[in-house]
Design a protein around this motif. Structure first.
Motif, PDB file in Angstrom:
ATOM      1  N   ALA A 181       0.833  -1.204   0.000  1.00  0.00           N
ATOM      2  CA  ALA A 181       0.000   0.000   0.000  1.00  0.00           C
ATOM      3  C   ALA A 181       0.866   1.252   0.000  1.00  0.00           C
ATOM      4  O   ALA A 181       0.597   2.216  -0.719  1.00  0.00           O
ATOM      5  N   LYS A 182       1.939   1.210   0.808  1.00  0.00           N
ATOM      6  CA  LYS A 182       2.821   2.375   0.893  1.00  0.00           C
ATOM      7  C   LYS A 182       3.519   2.625  -0.439  1.00  0.00           C
ATOM      8  O   LYS A 182       3.605   3.763  -0.909  1.00  0.00           O
ATOM      9  N   GLY A 183       4.004   1.560  -1.075  1.00  0.00           N
ATOM     10  CA  GLY A 183       4.675   1.698  -2.368  1.00  0.00           C
ATOM     11  C   GLY A 183       3.736   2.268  -3.415  1.00  0.00           C
ATOM     12  O   GLY A 183       4.112   3.134  -4.217  1.00  0.00           O
ATOM     13  N   PHE A 184       2.493   1.783  -3.412  1.00  0.00           N
ATOM     14  CA  PHE A 184       1.499   2.275  -4.370  1.00  0.00           C
ATOM     15  C   PHE A 184       1.225   3.757  -4.125  1.00  0.00           C
ATOM     16  O   PHE A 184       1.187   4.565  -5.055  1.00  0.00           O
ATOM     17  N   GLU A 185       1.069   4.092  -2.843  1.00  0.00           N
ATOM     18  CA  GLU A 185       0.816   5.496  -2.490  1.00  0.00           C
ATOM     19  C   GLU A 185       1.975   6.384  -2.923  1.00  0.00           C
ATOM     20  O   GLU A 185       1.772   7.451  -3.499  1.00  0.00           O
ATOM     21  N   GLN A 186       3.180   5.904  -2.649  1.00  0.00           N
ATOM     22  CA  GLN A 186       4.351   6.719  -2.986  1.00  0.00           C
ATOM     23  C   GLN A 186       4.450   6.938  -4.485  1.00  0.00           C
ATOM     24  O   GLN A 186       4.785   8.020  -4.953  1.00  0.00           O
TER      25      GLN A 186
ATOM     26  N   PHE B 180      10.812  -7.886   0.737  1.00  0.00           N
ATOM     27  CA  PHE B 180       9.853  -7.034   0.024  1.00  0.00           C
ATOM     28  C   PHE B 180      10.375  -5.659  -0.361  1.00  0.00           C
ATOM     29  O   PHE B 180       9.914  -5.090  -1.349  1.00  0.00           O
ATOM     30  N   ASN B 181      11.264  -5.081   0.440  1.00  0.00           N
ATOM     31  CA  ASN B 181      11.613  -3.681   0.189  1.00  0.00           C
ATOM     32  C   ASN B 181      12.244  -3.530  -1.195  1.00  0.00           C
ATOM     33  O   ASN B 181      13.239  -4.174  -1.513  1.00  0.00           O
ATOM     34  N   GLY B 182      11.645  -2.687  -2.019  1.00  0.00           N
ATOM     35  CA  GLY B 182      12.151  -2.462  -3.376  1.00  0.00           C
ATOM     36  C   GLY B 182      11.667  -3.486  -4.382  1.00  0.00           C
ATOM     37  O   GLY B 182      11.983  -3.404  -5.567  1.00  0.00           O
TER      38      GLY B 182
ATOM     39  N   LEU C 108       7.433  -2.039  -3.732  1.00  0.00           N
ATOM     40  CA  LEU C 108       7.013  -2.175  -2.340  1.00  0.00           C
ATOM     41  C   LEU C 108       7.987  -1.385  -1.469  1.00  0.00           C
ATOM     42  O   LEU C 108       9.189  -1.389  -1.723  1.00  0.00           O
ATOM     43  N   SER C 109       7.437  -0.711  -0.485  1.00  0.00           N
ATOM     44  CA  SER C 109       8.274   0.186   0.302  1.00  0.00           C
ATOM     45  C   SER C 109       8.095  -0.084   1.798  1.00  0.00           C
ATOM     46  O   SER C 109       7.059   0.234   2.372  1.00  0.00           O
ATOM     47  N   VAL C 110       9.097  -0.719   2.396  1.00  0.00           N
ATOM     48  CA  VAL C 110       9.044  -0.996   3.844  1.00  0.00           C
ATOM     49  C   VAL C 110       9.619   0.228   4.562  1.00  0.00           C
ATOM     50  O   VAL C 110      10.811   0.306   4.834  1.00  0.00           O
TER      51      VAL C 110
END
Lengths: 235, 400
Positions: free
Chosen positions: B47-52, B339-341, B358-360
């Protein structure tokens, strides 16, 4: 029952009632028990299994409370205290020696002995000095870093005694302190208790099945069917 | 240090030193917490990656005008008359003008195009955005990473870096069939990983001709004097008759789009994580009950020595929190490594493929970590209460 009239009773039980409920059935242990023990006395309590020795000791230790009657130790009415107050009273007035030592196996001998001192406003250094002194007193100087599992039963019980006296309580309660020891170790422990009573003035109440152990006490009380009879009193 | 704190610390130390005796069940508790935390971290990172990606696409200094009563580019239509009316306005609209006094603007249209993949024969729907030549300059942070921009009127495209990285047929100089026309890849562009990088840009007229959309404009982008200038622009648009026009800051447009999808992702993630948490909490409860049961005599002994109930409670709860903290740390570290990246894609705005990473982030880790700690706190509370309320006589009798 005789009473040492030269002293104000240190422990004074009047009309103690105590029973246990099993289902709907109530099993009385004490129905009006009276007992007085003078300060610096050494009393052995004997009796058959189920006679109420442990219940008496638990009430004296403040971990169990009577259903009725008065239980006074020193100037404190334990029967009128709440759990928290009795906990605090134990920390400052009483040491206890268990049959199976009840040492924390993951702590060293010194750390086990230090436990009661954590309840007092002492610095780490002050605690260490007292722990070393009391380990020396029980003949375990230099053994503080040993874990209980590496000690004999007699040594473990001496650690237990050191823990019981490190905070300098006036009262020492001993629950079958020699019950798990061979005769030699038992004699060492009994000699130590006698020393604590005779030379340091500790009041000791010892529950035991062992007549040999009881002979070390100044008085021996026999508990049966909820009542005491005095069997022997030292001169 | 207070007496209760000292009591708690020594009891906690004894608890932790006794952990090897309960190794399997303690490890199982930590791992179940780790699993929950990893799953939640994965969803939140998505969700964060999509938002960013979408929020990075929007600038507060650019206004997007939409027509036809919609607040999305899809379905929007602005008539040529409306565009002429806006361009003819001489009042101060709060919009930047060039040296000739014309508005700095870009008319745009987005066409979903199907791209057939060479490998497995499956297709992907991509967003082809036709724009005026001023269009790229209306994107903040855009830069050419390879080649050059498209030429006016030519069948050339520039491709976002994410698409170029994902599809091998988008090398500079390649010819790509979009619709019924072959387009030449003139360059690649980067916008710092935002959603624009999932788009293909081309000349507006070339797109309209190629897809039979002559005269159509879906959105008009305008460079604002300042982010606060959106208000006078909205007022001015009310004077345009014929079609209702909506002016919205580009940042708000993409934030609204990202909010909907990110909320949807979270809507899936949280229930799954919470359901798993119930199981993990039961595991924690079992572990800590076992711990209290193992330590019954120790707890009763120190309580008999005068230790307080609070210390017994706090030490047991702290043990549970520490175990869950270890689990949460393992879960976060694992999900960060995994997941990160990580590249993901979904159907984004304009019903087209949108790639994102994806952004952790710190807040994702904090949220998932707090859930892990909550499992420990809830799972440890009842055993801690049991430790505090332990009946001393019965507990000591266990060894008599």
């Amino acid at each position: 029952m005789t009473e040492n009239l030269n002293h104000q009773p240190y422990i004074d039980l009047k009309g103690i009632r105590k029973g246990y409920r099993i289902g709907k059935e109530s099993i009385p242990i004490f129905s009006g028990l009276d007992l007085t023990i003078a300060r610096s006395d050494f009393v052995a309590v004997m009796g058959p299994s189920g006679s109420g020795k442990s219940t008496l000791l638990n009430m004296l230790a403040g971990i169990d409370s009577p259903d009725g009657g008065q239980l006074r130790i020193g100037s404190n009415r334990l029967d009128q205290m709440g759990e928290s107050a009795r906990s605090s009273w134990r920390a400052h007035n009483m040491g206890i020696v268990f049959q199976f030592y009840n040492l924390l196996p993951m702590l060293t001998a010194a750390e086990n002995v230090e436990l009661p001192l954590l309840l007092k406003p002492l610095s780490a250094r002050q605690r260490r000095v007292r722990v070393e002194a009391v380990l020396d007193l029980v003949g375990l100087a230099g053994r503080g870093r040993q874990y209980p599992a590496l000690m004999s039963g007699g040594q473990q019980q001496r650690v237990g005694i050191a823990r019981a006296i490190v905070a300098d309580p006036a009262l020492l309660l001993c629950d079958e302190p020699t019950g798990d020891l061979d005769r030699t170790s038992a004699d060492e422990v009994l000699a130590m208790l006698a020393f604590l009573n005779r030379d340091l003035g500790k009041t000791i109440v010892m529950v035991t099945h062992d007549p040999h152990a009881a002979r070390q006490a100044r008085r021996t009380l026999h508990l049966d069917k909820g009542q005491f009879s005095e069997q022997r009193s030292a001169a | 240090m207070s007496s209760t704190t000292r009591q708690t610390l020594v009891m906690l130390r004894a608890n932790l030193l006794g952990l090897p005796h309960r190794l399997a069940i303690s490890v199982s508790m930590a791992l179940s917490v780790a699993l929950v935390v990893a799953v939640l971290t994965g969803f939140l990172a998505m969700a964060k990656g999509f938002e960013q990606a979408l929020k990075g696409a929007g600038s507060p200094g650019v206004a997007v005008i939409l027509g036809g009563g919609t607040n999305q580019e899809t379905g929007s239509e602005i008539s040529p008359d409306a565009i002429r009316a806006i361009e003819a306005m001489r009042d101060d609209l709060g919009v930047v003008r060039d040296a000739a006094g014309n508005l700095v603007s870009s008319r745009e249209i987005v066409v979903p195009v199907d791209l057939r993949l060479a490998g497995d024969g499956t297709g992907r729907t991509l967003a082809l955005r036709g724009m005026d030549t001023s269009g790229p300059s209306l994107r903040d942070g855009v830069r050419l990473s390879a080649g050059r921009l498209f030429r006016q009127g030519s069948r050339e495209i520039v491709v976002g870096d994410r698409l170029a990285g994902e599809f091998p047929g988008f090398r500079v100089g390649d010819k790509v069939r979009l619709g019924v026309i072959d387009w030449t890849v003139a360059g690649h562009f980067s916008t710092g990983g935002s959603a624009f990088e999932s788009e293909i840009w081309a000349d507006l007229d070339a797109v309209r001709t190629g897809f039979d959309r002559q005269g159509q404009v879906q959105s008009l982008r305008l460079r604002l004097d300042s982010p606060t200038s959106i208000a006078p622009l909205k007022g001015a648009l009310s004077a345009v008759t014929g079609t209702p026009l909506l002016a919205i800051a580009e940042a708000d447009l993409y934030a609204a789009q990202s909010g909907r999808t990110a909320d949807l992702i979270r809507l899936f993630g949280w229930p799954i994580a919470l359901l798993m948490s119930v199981g993990a909490t039961a595991g924690a409860l079992n572990t800590m009950m076992s711990s209290v049961s193992d330590r019954t005599v120790e707890i009763a002994t120190v309580r008999t020595l005068g230790f307080g109930r609070l210390a017994a409670f706090a030490a047991t709860l702290a043990e549970a929190l520490l175990l869950s903290l270890v689990g949460a740390a393992i879960g976060i570290a694992t999900s960060w490594a995994a997941f990160n990246g990580w590249q993901a894609s979904t159907i984004g705005a304009n019903n087209a493929h949108m790639a994102f990473q994806l952004s952790v982030t710190a807040d994702v880790m904090a949220t998932a970590g707090l859930l892990g700690l909550a499992i420990g706190a809830i799972g440890g509370a009842l055993p801690a209460f049991a430790a505090a309320r332990l009946p001393l006589t019965a507990a000591l009798r266990a060894r008599r």
